[in-house]
Design an enzyme around this catalytic site. Structure first.
Site, PDB file in Angstrom:
ATOM      1  N   ARG A   1       0.841  -1.189   0.000  1.00  0.00           N
ATOM      2  CA  ARG A   1       0.000   0.000   0.000  1.00  0.00           C
ATOM      3  C   ARG A   1       0.878   1.241   0.000  1.00  0.00           C
ATOM      4  O   ARG A   1       1.897   1.300   0.700  1.00  0.00           O
ATOM      5  CB  ARG A   1      -0.906   0.023   1.238  1.00  0.00           C
ATOM      6  CG  ARG A   1      -2.012  -1.034   1.235  1.00  0.00           C
ATOM      7  CD  ARG A   1      -3.054  -0.745   0.170  1.00  0.00           C
ATOM      8  NE  ARG A   1      -3.959  -1.857  -0.020  1.00  0.00           N
ATOM      9  CZ  ARG A   1      -4.790  -1.972  -1.037  1.00  0.00           C
ATOM     10  NH1 ARG A   1      -4.816  -1.024  -1.965  1.00  0.00           N
ATOM     11  NH2 ARG A   1      -5.579  -3.014  -1.159  1.00  0.00           N
TER      12      ARG A   1
ATOM     13  N   HIS B   1       0.490   0.299 -10.044  1.00  0.00           N
ATOM     14  CA  HIS B   1      -0.387  -0.507  -9.180  1.00  0.00           C
ATOM     15  C   HIS B   1      -0.931  -1.728  -9.927  1.00  0.00           C
ATOM     16  O   HIS B   1      -2.143  -1.927 -10.073  1.00  0.00           O
ATOM     17  CB  HIS B   1      -1.549   0.332  -8.641  1.00  0.00           C
ATOM     18  CG  HIS B   1      -2.111  -0.227  -7.357  1.00  0.00           C
ATOM     19  ND1 HIS B   1      -2.695   0.551  -6.395  1.00  0.00           N
ATOM     20  CD2 HIS B   1      -2.172  -1.495  -6.873  1.00  0.00           C
ATOM     21  CE1 HIS B   1      -3.097  -0.205  -5.375  1.00  0.00           C
ATOM     22  NE2 HIS B   1      -2.788  -1.456  -5.656  1.00  0.00           N
TER      23      HIS B   1
ATOM     24  N   GLU C   1      -2.797   8.104  -5.702  1.00  0.00           N
ATOM     25  CA  GLU C   1      -2.944   7.425  -6.996  1.00  0.00           C
ATOM     26  C   GLU C   1      -4.176   7.960  -7.716  1.00  0.00           C
ATOM     27  O   GLU C   1      -5.162   8.335  -7.078  1.00  0.00           O
ATOM     28  CB  GLU C   1      -3.069   5.913  -6.781  1.00  0.00           C
ATOM     29  CG  GLU C   1      -1.817   5.279  -6.198  1.00  0.00           C
ATOM     30  CD  GLU C   1      -1.921   3.771  -6.031  1.00  0.00           C
ATOM     31  OE1 GLU C   1      -2.990   3.201  -6.388  1.00  0.00           O
ATOM     32  OE2 GLU C   1      -0.967   3.155  -5.548  1.00  0.00           O
TER      33      GLU C   1
END
Length: 529
Positions: free
Chosen positions: A233, A280, A262
């Site tokens: 994370r 990601h 993000e």
């Protein structure tokens, strides 16, 4: 209103997701990222399936009048207001194991890529540059890998990288040293791990405690040759601190798949040639997406069937044993019968479980009984999610007790409550035979043997001749057929109990007439249909 439950798919999901839902639902689609489209679309749906682009907050939940379940096809729930969902009785489910292999493999890939400069060499060669000497790397064999977080993904990474001949050390305050040793890892303090590791890979959830865990202080304790990997994370590795450490030569390289904000397309970290970055991609494989979609589709099916879901994040039940599952409707019905007998909310409620079933985790039976207790006395829809909230709001102290001894029944559940005046009400039940027939076996001190039915009557009175005939006569005149009857008394002439199952709902005036004619001290009806 649709005759079938409506499932709204708010984002692009695997075709296998719809297949897993099957033909029992009406499937609708919308662009969940478009608020103006989402709010009207969710108004009359029973479930919503989404990934990360759809934000389900308090406003969305308030707009969804029929919503029973929010299903996130993935692990993170940053885009779901779980608290608001819980207060509304909406179950929130995710797919916690769907991407663990995929995420672990990406972390391993980043370790290898940072060790051998694979992306940089690839980009250079495709740009017409042959730079063998510039992109000399290091071997993984005999290097020390520090795994921060020995959860499911951390363990998979440790197992895979040990095959490269790496020595595995780990930091996880919730894992015992013996358990870590079984997984091939030496458990260290975080400071010790920072000092000895050649590669550090992070596999922790993002919490207030883990945010910035690998920050400026930590990065002054590492080897200057260390490479930092974060595919967990964003924010667990402090990006500003990492930038400074790379710039000052205190860290050699990094592999990043997640970022504090993000989408991230303009990080100062991108200027470093020795930093490998991906957008990601941790869960971005065909297999993981399919697993996630199928998992949440199955959860939606269970949730809309009124069953508990192992992957529900806001339900206290946890994984339910197959031996426990048949007892759930019994516990719920006992809760409803208890409330009818009590005529009020108890100040203390005990859910007692007896017999062989107690070798399993039976916490879920407390939840099921609570659902039944409030089913008929609150205006809101009662679910496994919000039943504990109703108890808390009404000041009900709830307690679960278990006892492996059950002399008369293989499994027995008792719902026992103390009322405001100190009176105690209790009802017990069991399951009989291969078909798990629900039976009431006692009401207070009175032992009975009556199958649970949709319509029940419980009458307390002073034992004397003629009462049974009077009750039968009044019900007969009202056109109500008796399906079953049990009579129990403490002593001849003492308090007696008649428990009946009947074919129809008994009107209040009929119950009142019976109570008056037999001098009942209590006359209660229960409708479970």
């Amino acid at each position: 209103m649709s005759p079938k439950p409506v499932v709204l798919i708010a984002e692009q999901l695997s075709p296998a997701t719809v297949e897993a839902l099957g033909p029992d639902f009406e499937i609708r689609h919308c662009n969940g990222a478009d608020r103006s489209e989402l709010l009207p679309a969710i108004a009359d749906v029973d479930a919503i399936l989404l990934r990360s682009a759809t934000k389900v907050d308090a406003e969305v939940i308030a707009a969804a009048k029929r919503l029973k379940v929010v299903a996130r096809a993935g692990v993170g729930l940053d885009n779901v207001d779980v608290t608001a969902a819980t207060q509304a009785g909406v179950m929130v489910v995710n797919a916690p194991t769907s991407n663990i292999v995929t995420a672990a493999e990406l972390a391993c890939g980043l370790i290898i890529a940072t060790a051998r400069n694979i992306p940089q060499a690839d980009a250079a060669l495709k740009n017409g540059e042959w730079k063998r000497s510039k992109y000399t790397g290091v071997e993984l064999s005999e290097k020390t890998l520090g795994v921060v977080g020995l959860g499911r993904i951390g363990v998979l990474v440790a197992q895979r990288m040990s095959a490269f001949g790496m020595k595995i050390v780990a930091y996880d305050p919730y894992v015992q040293p013996a358990r870590a040793a079984q997984m091939g890892a030496q458990l260290l303090s975080l400071d010790e791990l920072l000092e000895v590791s050649d590669f550090i890979t992070v596999h922790l959830p993002k919490t207030p405690e883990t945010l910035g865990l690998i920050g400026d202080e930590a990065l002054y304790k590492v080897k200057p040759t260390v490479r930092i990997i974060n595919a967990a994370r964003g924010g667990i590795v402090d990006e500003e601190a990492l930038f400074s450490a790379l710039k000052e030569g205190r860290v050699t390289g990094a592999g990043l798949d997640v970022y504090a904000t993000e989408p991230c397309t303009d990080s100062p970290l991108f200027q470093f040639d020795q930093v490998v970055c991906t957008p990601h991609l941790g869960a971005s494989t065909d297999e993981a997406q399919e697993k996630a979609g199928i998992a949440v589709a199955n959860s939606v099916r269970l949730a809309l069937a009124g069953e508990l879901v192992p992957d529900a994040v806001n339900v206290q039940g946890g994984v339910i044993s197959e031996d426990v599952r048949p007892v759930l409707p019994l516990a719920e019905n006992l809760g409803r019968i208890f409330t009818a007998l009590a005529g009020e909310v108890a100040v203390r409620l005990d859910v007692e479980v007896y017999g062989e079933i107690t070798q399993h985790d039976v916490k879920v039976l407390e939840l099921s009984a609570l659902k039944g207790v409030f089913e008929d006395i609150v205006e809101e829809t009662v679910s496994y999610v919000n039943a504990p909230l109703f108890a808390q709001q009404r000041g009900v102290e709830v307690r679960l007790t278990t006892n492996s001894a059950s002399p008369d029944h293989r499994t027995m559940v008792t719902v026992r409550g103390t009322l405001t005046d100190g009176e105690e009400i209790a009802v017990s039940g069991t399951l009989a035979g291969m078909r798990h027939i629900q039976k009431i076996v006692s009401v207070g001190k009175h032992g009975i043997d009556l199958p649970v039915a949709d319509h029940l009557i419980f009458l307390r009175y002073s034992d004397r001749p003629g009462v049974i005939g009077t009750v039968g006569g009044i019900l007969g005149q009202a056109g109500i057929n008796i399906a079953g009857m049990q009579v129990s008394r403490s002593v001849p002439g003492g308090e007696a109990l008649i428990a009946l199952s009947v074919d129809n709902t008994v009107p209040p005036d009929v119950v009142g007439e019976i109570a008056q004619e037999i001098g009942a001290t209590s006359a209660r009806t229960v409708s479970l249909d």
